[in-house]
Design an enzyme around this catalytic site. Structure first.
Site, PDB file in Angstrom:
ATOM      1  N   HIS A 195     -16.155   7.408   5.821  1.00  0.00           N
ATOM      2  CA  HIS A 195     -17.215   7.885   6.720  1.00  0.00           C
ATOM      3  C   HIS A 195     -18.582   7.470   6.181  1.00  0.00           C
ATOM      4  O   HIS A 195     -19.484   7.128   6.947  1.00  0.00           O
ATOM      5  CB  HIS A 195     -17.161   9.408   6.869  1.00  0.00           C
ATOM      6  CG  HIS A 195     -15.960   9.885   7.637  1.00  0.00           C
ATOM      7  ND1 HIS A 195     -15.854  11.153   8.143  1.00  0.00           N
ATOM      8  CD2 HIS A 195     -14.818   9.257   7.989  1.00  0.00           C
ATOM      9  CE1 HIS A 195     -14.681  11.278   8.761  1.00  0.00           C
ATOM     10  NE2 HIS A 195     -14.033  10.147   8.672  1.00  0.00           N
ATOM     11  N   TYR A 251      -5.101   3.706   6.905  1.00  0.00           N
ATOM     12  CA  TYR A 251      -6.525   3.985   6.777  1.00  0.00           C
ATOM     13  C   TYR A 251      -7.286   2.797   6.208  1.00  0.00           C
ATOM     14  O   TYR A 251      -8.468   2.618   6.485  1.00  0.00           O
ATOM     15  CB  TYR A 251      -6.755   5.278   5.980  1.00  0.00           C
ATOM     16  CG  TYR A 251      -6.620   6.481   6.888  1.00  0.00           C
ATOM     17  CD1 TYR A 251      -7.683   6.896   7.672  1.00  0.00           C
ATOM     18  CD2 TYR A 251      -5.410   7.146   7.022  1.00  0.00           C
ATOM     19  CE1 TYR A 251      -7.561   7.964   8.550  1.00  0.00           C
ATOM     20  CE2 TYR A 251      -5.266   8.213   7.900  1.00  0.00           C
ATOM     21  CZ  TYR A 251      -6.357   8.615   8.660  1.00  0.00           C
ATOM     22  OH  TYR A 251      -6.237   9.664   9.535  1.00  0.00           O
ATOM     23  N   GLN A 252      -6.623   1.968   5.436  1.00  0.00           N
ATOM     24  CA  GLN A 252      -7.256   0.736   4.957  1.00  0.00           C
ATOM     25  C   GLN A 252      -7.692  -0.102   6.155  1.00  0.00           C
ATOM     26  O   GLN A 252      -8.798  -0.633   6.202  1.00  0.00           O
ATOM     27  CB  GLN A 252      -6.277  -0.066   4.100  1.00  0.00           C
ATOM     28  CG  GLN A 252      -6.788  -1.466   3.743  1.00  0.00           C
ATOM     29  CD  GLN A 252      -6.461  -1.874   2.325  1.00  0.00           C
ATOM     30  OE1 GLN A 252      -5.679  -1.222   1.649  1.00  0.00           O
ATOM     31  NE2 GLN A 252      -7.064  -2.944   1.856  1.00  0.00           N
ATOM     32  N   ARG A 253      -6.804  -0.188   7.125  1.00  0.00           N
ATOM     33  CA  ARG A 253      -7.094  -0.911   8.351  1.00  0.00           C
ATOM     34  C   ARG A 253      -8.345  -0.344   9.018  1.00  0.00           C
ATOM     35  O   ARG A 253      -9.217  -1.066   9.475  1.00  0.00           O
ATOM     36  CB  ARG A 253      -5.861  -0.753   9.257  1.00  0.00           C
ATOM     37  CG  ARG A 253      -5.873  -1.288  10.646  1.00  0.00           C
ATOM     38  CD  ARG A 253      -6.340  -0.315  11.698  1.00  0.00           C
ATOM     39  NE  ARG A 253      -5.975   1.054  11.479  1.00  0.00           N
ATOM     40  CZ  ARG A 253      -6.555   2.070  12.100  1.00  0.00           C
ATOM     41  NH1 ARG A 253      -7.545   1.859  12.941  1.00  0.00           N
ATOM     42  NH2 ARG A 253      -6.175   3.309  11.862  1.00  0.00           N
ATOM     43  N   HIS A 408      -4.958  12.666   3.353  1.00  0.00           N
ATOM     44  CA  HIS A 408      -3.940  12.085   4.232  1.00  0.00           C
ATOM     45  C   HIS A 408      -2.680  11.650   3.466  1.00  0.00           C
ATOM     46  O   HIS A 408      -1.793  11.036   4.034  1.00  0.00           O
ATOM     47  CB  HIS A 408      -4.521  10.892   4.998  1.00  0.00           C
ATOM     48  CG  HIS A 408      -5.528  11.294   6.025  1.00  0.00           C
ATOM     49  ND1 HIS A 408      -5.215  12.124   7.076  1.00  0.00           N
ATOM     50  CD2 HIS A 408      -6.844  11.006   6.145  1.00  0.00           C
ATOM     51  CE1 HIS A 408      -6.299  12.315   7.810  1.00  0.00           C
ATOM     52  NE2 HIS A 408      -7.303  11.661   7.273  1.00  0.00           N
TER      53      HIS A 408
END
Lengths: 708, 708
Positions: A195, A251-253, A408
């Protein structure tokens, strides 16, 4: 002399500013715009992508501009409208650059004027999430995303605007937006978190385009300009040296987009910062790592909270692939991915990609066996990936030995995923979530994500005494990581071995996964050696969540006919219906499943204490939030030390069209444990009547494994 | 004068014989062989197909010829070897014709010599099935298939053989084989059944190729040559006037090959019989009907005992499509199917298809709404098919109102299948069988095929008092058929309506399915009006077996959390786990499912007596033979007359790659039953706030339906 030198510097600075102030100058650039204009008529990939953008732009022009007072939460009307607006700003900005048809530029000007007229009259967002929350959207995150797109559209029409028009937009919209991000939501701006990356990217990109060095400085170096926060700090801390993002591939994506976009902007305005070289070319590695974390079905490995249908076709990876190819000297195998994406960004980078594809430079994407370290220092465990075979029919094993991965993360250390023949064989449930489906808990994670998705038993790894790793306590999990023992990929075999000492009190877990192809085998075997060491007796449950349909076993399954009950009360056991529970009563258990027209037989070491439970996910699920996935759990009760040895063999095929079946019998037989110590395991098995002898010496990196 | 005329006739007869005796003369012909040879180098589809055949032929040549003494049952070693041998004979026969390389012809000669040397020494097959059973294989059926292929290969090398070589093969192999088929297994030969068709095709094709008119005569007209049996009788009785084969599409696909092959042979040798014109071009209709009985996913409608993954790519349909296109004036839309098949037969017909495809003549296959009658006289009910939209995204509804369909029939009259967006929405389980998977009951139907697959509740049609139609008694079911009430396809709507009076004592069932697209709707609605009339109170259960995942309902589902029990004791109820059982407590029930990224909402009429049961297939299944399919059952208890009105609306979409969702809310609302009598139903509903009023008058063919 001194004066001349000063003047010289001044001129140099002015020149640089002049060049920097050229617009557009991010993905589309004034220098290359003619080539891109030419390219959209010439190179199919760019042509099609431009057609899509123009369609969006024309659709935007047909409607009336709507800048509503923010009101709705995610998915609601005003939320979707503001989202649509930023997409339209960018599409029309690009359309103006490509066509030079003034109507597109006018649309961008008009809508930005409207925003500029009302932005400062808006209060905090009424559905604000977090403290202080967003303004245009419920979360500050969405506001940042809005600005990252809008600033690119603004850059495209910069030269179309009169200076006083620019001033109006910058003073009344961008300046307060930057204040909103960097000050009012300064905590997020200074967070080492994705974020935070969206926030610094928004501020930094705005700073470059508007010529505001002060905004650029805080974006790069943090509010205090001490590099403890800001973009460079994020690059240092959020990625491992191998470019792995600790939350996992899904989440890397997501995280990669603001990194790549902001880096590209920095490169355009301050090439002297050599941002692409930062941390030994971290960003390039990160793109490659993201792609290496997919299987040949294009989907990301769904470890941790992940939507399983997310593939590298996603927009984030389109940007990443285009920029990596055009700016970071990535290889021609990236063109394979671009072709699968069927899309490029309308940009200098997209032009290069589309041109290279049209010139036939594409090579198959180079999937490779590799160890990807986790942790900023590379010492937080990692992912071990074994791969064998072409991209058309590839065996792939992922061992997850990474760190907790923040909120996550799942409690699934030493979990193994196994893919073959373009499909999942042993799978991960992923997240329990119906993304964007409002009737399913507003599209957010459902409560079963915690009670099932994150729990150990939902994964292909050992559960001790029917509990989860770290008793499913995230904070405890974050303190330590699994450790890599060995990784190697030779022509004869590929192997990854890792240990986890802390997940269960007093139990050490060591797992070794081997892809090994006996001489006369058509496909490699997955040999899995999973050791649990303890001083006290425990129940060790090792599930394999399989895709496909059971076709055979060497012990009677006797599925329960007239009643199903849950397997337990908590740690995920409450979500499994027990279909059967049987003793193996043989030296080896054998289970065969058919999946995508190929058979998979798991032959595993058994003894008198070995039982196998067939289970179906779905108990205690009053709202049908779970998919009814199936697993078999190999159980050992009341032993202190135990070594699971499981060999999974792909074999034969069925052809339902031509109606024939071949090779439905496995060739692996007679797994026999010869000896085991704390530091080693010796065992043998036969394949097609030939005996193979395997020794693992966990403490010997020079001679970790021998296969004879 | 008389003498001259006699001589003239003799010459004509000799000429005709000469022409008939030209070889090859079935699929490959001497006249066209040069064009085919040329075509395999020119037209991609033929080229690729030839490559495959040549590969098989070359592989055959590499091995040693093996003609084992018959020993094993289906799937066993000698079974597979004899099967391989007939494939090799045909592949090498074709290869000889195309290449004129003698090695291929020699292989065919050598293997046929070997068969000729031993065939008469073999006893009955030791695993014989039936009375007297096969000789080379366990069933006579497989022997017949063997001969149908071998005779084509023999035809290809006929001219290569010396007369004495032909004599050896014909005397020692074909003559005894014909005796085996037409006499020893004469009962099958004279059966009006697809096994009979393979038998007469084998004998008749052998007769033509070997110039044995006696064999041809009995094949065409039956052993007694009275046309009570034989090929023409089979054509008369096994197909409806619309070319529908009563066992259903899966078996139609299987049965069609010997019909088409034998017909082609007849056409070649006796064009004067005009076999293609027989029964108003029945064979052409039959090919079209088989294709119309598929959905755009290529799979056949899986009614009755059917493997669901069977598509028109199957070899039988490759022959059928090629011959229909080349010989029967079928349209260019058949080329679309040929392209999907990616294969043609190496033949005159295959050449025409491949050439036309290469010339770009292909049109999309013309799926059409239609009523397909069942029964030799067309009065045995039938299939109603509604279709709307392009082949890329087509809504399709099948109403099964056909007759029992012999031993493979299911008790599923007035069953509805609903497809959309290239996928199943409301589905049929098909057969409970793992074809060719020996570990699953030898690859045969498992016992659950009878206890589940055939039972009424496994289908989307009404079950009365938890029993199956005809109490699952096949003989009772065969006595009567459902009757078509109405079928029409207009631009405004498509409708099929049928009734069933006998399936349940004292209960009349009338079902009407309508595809209707309201003006502003993006896709048509499936409107389903299902009426049960009785004098006595009953429990009416109407299941919908759906694909996808439940996302919403307007009543609390409250799925059972800690125990699952079966829904009953028999008629298939013992195989359903009851996940939930809830009262609707509203005037309409609403259930939404997501399936292949599109939402489907079924809104249905409800009252205080309406309950909905969510069920999962899989109870009383000790060997995991069942797939865990899901259904919801709308139940009405204790009413004598009831009209179910269910409107299923496809709407919205999710895009998991771009992460957005649109239109997740349905627009159908407020279904209201206005009046109902024995002969009519009036109801209304709103779509997007506009009210539609529908009247069905079951006895009025002129004005059966009005929608206002």
């Amino acid at each position: 002399m001194q004066r001349i030198s000063f003047i010289g510097l001044l001129i140099a600075a002015l020149l640089q500013t002049a060049q920097a102030q050229q617009h557009p100058s991010i993905l589309l650039t004034r220098q290359n715009i003619e080539s891109v204009r030419n390219g959209v008529t010439k190179f199919p990939l760019l042509q099609q992508s431009w057609k899509d953008v123009k369609k969006d732009a024309d659709k935007a022009l047909k409607g009336t501009i709507d800048v509503p007072i923010p009101h709705d939460a995610g998915g609601g009307v005003t939320h979707e409208q503001h989202k649509k607006n930023y997409q339209n700003v960018l599409a029309c900005g690009i359309a103006w650059q490509i066509t030079k048809d003034e109507k597109y530029a006018r649309f961008v000007k008009d809508i930005l004027f409207q925003y500029a007229a009302v932005y400062n009259t808006w209060p905090r967002h009424p559905k604000g999430k977090g403290d202080p929350g967003g303004k245009m959207f419920w979360q500050n995150l969405n506001d940042c995303v809005w600005q990252v797109y809008v600033i690119q559209g603004y850059d495209c029409i910069y030269d179309y605007l009169k200076p006083e028009e620019r001033k109006k937009i910058e003073d009344n919209l961008f300046e307060p937006i930057v204040k909103e991000f960097a000050e009012i939501n300064g905590e997020i701006f200074n967070k080492i978190h994705n974020h935070g990356t969206w926030s610094v990217a928004a501020v930094g990109m705005t700073g470059y385009v508007c010529g505001r060095k002060d905004w650029v400085d805080i974006a790069l170096h943090g509010s205090k300009k001490d590099d403890k926060t800001g973009f460079l700090a994020q690059l240092n801390e959020l990625f491992s040296p191998d470019g792995y993002y600790t939350e996992g591939p899904y989440y890397q994506r997501y995280a990669i987009l603001p990194f790549i976009l902001f880096a590209k902007t920095i490169q355009q305005y301050q090439p002297e910062l050599k941002i692409y070289d930062y941390r030994n070319g971290l960003l390039k590695k990160s793109v490659n790592t993201a792609l290496q974390c997919t299987y040949t079905n294009k989907a990301f490995f769904p470890v941790n909270d992940a939507m399983k249908d997310k593939t590298y076709e996603t927009e984030e990876l389109v940007y990443a692939v285009d920029i990596a190819y055009s700016d970071m000297q990535s290889g021609d195998d990236l063109l394979d991915v671009a072709q699968q994406q069927q899309k490029v960004v309308i940009s200098d980078a997209g032009l290069k990609v589309a041109k290279a594809v049209a010139e036939g430079k594409t090579k198959p994407f180079a999937y490779q066996p590799m160890w990807i370290s986790d942790g900023a220092d590379g010492k937080g465990g990692g992912l071990g990936i074994l791969r064998s075979g072409s991209n058309d029919d590839q065996a792939c094993v992922l061992m997850k030995a990474a760190s907790q991965g923040m909120g996550h993360g799942h409690f699934d250390r030493l979990n193994i995923l196994y893919y073959d023949n373009n499909t999942e064989v042993f799978s991960d449930y992923g997240a329990v979530r119906f993304l964007n489906i409002e009737t399913k808990n507003g599209g957010n994670y459902t409560k079963e994500n915690s009670t099932w998705g994150k729990q150990t038993v939902a994964h292909n790894t050992i559960t001790v005494d029917k509990q989860s790793q770290y008793q499913a306590n995230e904070k405890k999990g974050e303190k330590t990581s699994p450790q890599l023992l060995f990784f190697n990929a030779t022509p004869q075999y590929q192997v990854v071995s890792a240990k986890e000492d802390h997940a269960f009190d007093g139990v050490q877990l060591i797992r070794t996964a081997i892809l090994f192809k006996p001489e006369d085998a058509p496909m490699p075997l997955l040999i899995d050696v999973f050791k649990a060491n303890s001083e006290a007796p425990h129940q060790y449950d090792l599930p394999f969540w399989y895709q496909g349909h059971l076709t055979d076993s060497n012990f009677p399954v006797n599925a329960k006919k007239d009643q199903l009950l849950p397997a337990g009360d908590n740690y995920g056991y409450q979500h499994m219906w027990v279909n059967s529970d049987a003793k193996v009563n043989a030296a080896n258990g054998v289970i065969t499943v058919i999946n995508n027209k190929r058979f998979y037989t798991t032959t595993f070491l058994a003894d008198t204490g070995t039982s196998v439970c067939f289970v179906t996910c779905g108990a205690n699920d009053p709202e049908f939030n779970l998919r009814n996935e199936k697993g078999f759990i190999i159980s050992e009760k009341g032993t202190a030390k135990h070594t699971f040895i499981n060999i999974t063999e792909p074999h034969g095929k069925t052809n339902p069209i031509a109606e024939y079946t071949t090779g439905f019998k496995p060739l692996v037989k007679d797994i026999h444990l010869i000896s085991e110590g704390n530091d080693n395991t010796m065992f043998e098995f036969t394949y097609n009547k030939k005996t193979y002898h395997i020794t693992l010496t966990y403490t010997n990196k020079q001679s970790f494994i021998t296969i004879k």
